[in-house]
Design a protein around this motif. Structure first.
Motif, PDB file in Angstrom:
ATOM      1  N   THR A  82       0.876  -1.173  -0.031  1.00 41.83           N
ATOM      2  CA  THR A  82      -0.092  -0.029  -0.023  1.00 41.83           C
ATOM      3  C   THR A  82       0.886   1.267  -0.018  1.00 41.83           C
ATOM      4  N   ALA A  83       0.237   2.320  -0.315  1.00 46.17           N
ATOM      5  CA  ALA A  83       0.908   3.741   0.014  1.00 46.17           C
ATOM      6  C   ALA A  83       1.495   3.974   1.475  1.00 46.17           C
ATOM      7  N   GLY A  84       2.869   4.493   1.578  1.00 47.15           N
ATOM      8  CA  GLY A  84       3.498   4.834   2.765  1.00 47.15           C
ATOM      9  C   GLY A  84       2.301   4.880   3.753  1.00 47.15           C
ATOM     10  N   GLY A  85       1.615   5.951   3.688  1.00 48.51           N
ATOM     11  CA  GLY A  85       0.579   6.379   4.685  1.00 48.51           C
ATOM     12  C   GLY A  85      -0.242   5.283   4.975  1.00 48.51           C
ATOM     13  N   SER A  86      -0.821   4.495   4.332  1.00 45.96           N
ATOM     14  CA  SER A  86      -1.823   3.533   4.752  1.00 45.96           C
ATOM     15  C   SER A  86      -1.277   2.235   5.260  1.00 45.96           C
ATOM     16  N   GLY A  87       0.138   2.139   5.053  1.00 41.84           N
ATOM     17  CA  GLY A  87       0.810   1.008   5.803  1.00 41.84           C
ATOM     18  C   GLY A  87       1.050   1.158   7.027  1.00 41.84           C
ATOM     19  N   ASP A  88       1.025   2.532   7.529  1.00 43.38           N
ATOM     20  CA  ASP A  88       0.916   2.567   8.891  1.00 43.38           C
ATOM     21  C   ASP A  88      -0.401   2.184   9.706  1.00 43.38           C
ATOM     22  N   LYS A 142      -2.635   2.840  11.105  1.00 40.33           N
ATOM     23  CA  LYS A 142      -3.316   4.249  11.742  1.00 40.33           C
ATOM     24  C   LYS A 142      -4.461   4.369  11.013  1.00 40.33           C
ATOM     25  N   ALA A 143      -4.911   3.830  10.097  1.00 34.56           N
ATOM     26  CA  ALA A 143      -6.168   3.912   9.556  1.00 34.56           C
ATOM     27  C   ALA A 143      -7.284   3.387  10.412  1.00 34.56           C
TER      28      ALA A 143
END
Lengths: 337, 337
Positions: free
Chosen positions: B2-8, B10-11
């Motif tokens: 996934t994109a960097g952000g959604s790999g965290d 945090k969603a």
């Protein structure tokens, strides 16, 4: 399962290889040649330390088959980008990584080369760290240390109303580069030239931390952060933390020619560009009277900066499309803890 | 991928859960409520910062089914142990962890509770960190920050000859506790009472960082480290780094009653005790004239200290058995990078 000691990647030749690879990067005297239990750091009088720690996981934050050197540099850069956004100059890094069974000496060597290259490029020497084995994916965790004059760290939660919203570089390249890697055949990418495609992929692989802007942000920006989780989500977070509202115009968001071409061919990709993340550009809020000086400084450093909107009293972010309508996005906002 | 952000991690609700769990632990003002890109740390004038970073992997450094609270505390303590051995007082920690798919809210809550308990117990508040998802094992990486008066960090490579070799607490309990967990039926453990068995297992699960000794080490020990990879291996490393030789007597190495009973029942376990690791006791070299003051200080803190041998000019470590013969060990020595 083994005893604590032998679980570390240290018995045998791999231990020696790691020592040989990383000791030359540990140029800071406080690294003590990576031979002690801890590193030692002096903070210049009148200064404070800025600390950040981001971890990256193979298959999540990078592709497992990305070049190890690029993985190393991405891990360095996402951390250094945080320092830049806080107005901090790097002092050094601590590095921990978990080595999967399939990682060989050549990959370790390339990984160390990447750490060393960026440590040297950005003045962030290796201070210490830890190496462990894992049956899972390659994981890199970096802690970066920076320094600011006391009281001058640029915070996220202090953006003021009636100021300009500014972003460095171009937005969306990395998210488009990732989308391109995942599906090169989709409409937005099928007609891109080789050069544009390479540019987008490179922007995903190798962020460019805007450390050259750190000094210019200090005492000038009322709030700043780096764009890691998407412009819209990150700006939403900064505005909410600061208790102000904001409005940006999509037409003012800086796009690279490659991103512009992809979005022209597949207009829905604008949402990917605005919300996709991995930009590692600086997002800042500052008074109008600081814009000239900031822009001059950035330009001298070879970095473009664009005013994309304004803050105002209230709450929430409005994103205006070309026709003036407020845009909504399917992808939510994300927050680091 | 996934994109960097959604790999965290945090969603969604997990993001909120993590924020709710960890923000109360972030009591240091420099943590900025865990809501910024970075943390801020002031170092008192005339002091230096001591930095250490150790990572722990499920199935390697702890059992995947260990209680999450204990895993958290072990991760905190192995790092705080490094600070103690360097003579440093803790200032705080950064925490990154990689969450595997099977880790649920209850486990996260228990993990956070363990971090919070030790942050409070040892005065090491959470300053910031990162949470990521992994398809692999649970991994915890902690960076611990401590402070020493400038120039007083106790180093590993500065041990002097003709001084006493001192160790805190008891040696070998954790290694024996691990061996016991792996095979409770072996000769050394079959006859142990429940209480002794629990003691050894607890010593593996929950090291006790000897922070109370930090101040007593400063200006007193010529060299020190914590025993994480086994007494024999770690002492060998310290002597080699310092360019001195040393000799210890096995009969003087402090053993707990439980360890003594296990070794009596299975004499080969002495090697496990001396080389197994995970002790997290302090190993120090100091002049004879400092021993009284050091021992008095340690005793007042409820920590035993034992002189186990002496350093001398030359190189190499000699370990003397009861009969005076030099012992050799199958297990090599290990080194952190």
């Amino acid at each position: 399962m083994t005893a604590g000691g032998s679980g570390d990647a240290k018995a045998s030749g791999e231990d020696l290889l790691i020592a040989r690879l990383f000791e030359p990067i540990a140029t800071h005297p406080g690294a003590l040649g990576l031979k002690d239990d801890a590193a030692l750091l002096s903070v210049p009088p009148g200064h404070e330390l800025v600390l950040t720690k981001d971890a990256l996981v193979a298959g999540v934050h990078f592709f497992a088959d990305d070049p190890p050197e690029a993985i190393a540099r991405k891990a360095m850069r996402v951390n250094l980008s945080d320092l830049a956004a806080k107005g901090a100059e790097p002092l050094g890094v601590l590095l921990a990584f978990a080595i999967p069974p399939e990682m060989d000496a050549a990959a370790l060597t390339a990984f160390a080369r990447g750490i060393g290259a960026d440590a040297s490029l950005y003045g962030a020497p290796l201070l210490g760290g830890d190496t462990v084995r894992t049956p899972g994916p390659f994981i890199v965790s970096i802690t970066a240390f920076g320094v600011v004059p006391a009281g001058q760290m640029v915070r996220r939660a202090t953006a003021k109303p009636d100021q300009a919203i500014v972003v460095s570089g171009t937005i969306g390249d990395a998210a488009l580069g990732l989308a391109l890697r995942l599906d090169p055949s989709r409409a937005g990418f099928a007609g891109l030239g080789e050069k544009a495609a390479s540019f987008l992929k490179e922007r995903y692989l190798l962020p460019r931390p805007r450390l050259a802007l750190a000094r210019a942000l200090r005492g000038r920006a009322s709030g700043a952060m780096d764009v890691s989780d998407g412009l819209v989500g990150d700006l939403t977070k900064m505005l909410a933390a600061s208790g102000v509202a904001g409005e940006i115009e999509v037409d003012r968001v800086p796009l690279s020619p490659a991103a512009r071409a992809a979005i022209k061919a597949e207009p829905a990709l604008i949402e990917t560009a605005l919300t996709g993340g991995d930009d590692y550009e600086i997002l800042a809020v500052m008074p109008d009277e600081e814009l000239d000086a900031f822009t001059t400084f950035a330009t001298a450093a070879g970095i473009g900066v664009s005013v994309i909107g304004r803050t105002q009293a209230g709450q929430g972010l409005t994103v205006r499309a070309s026709n003036g309508a407020a845009m909504t996005f399917a992808r939510g906002s994300f927050s680091h803890f």
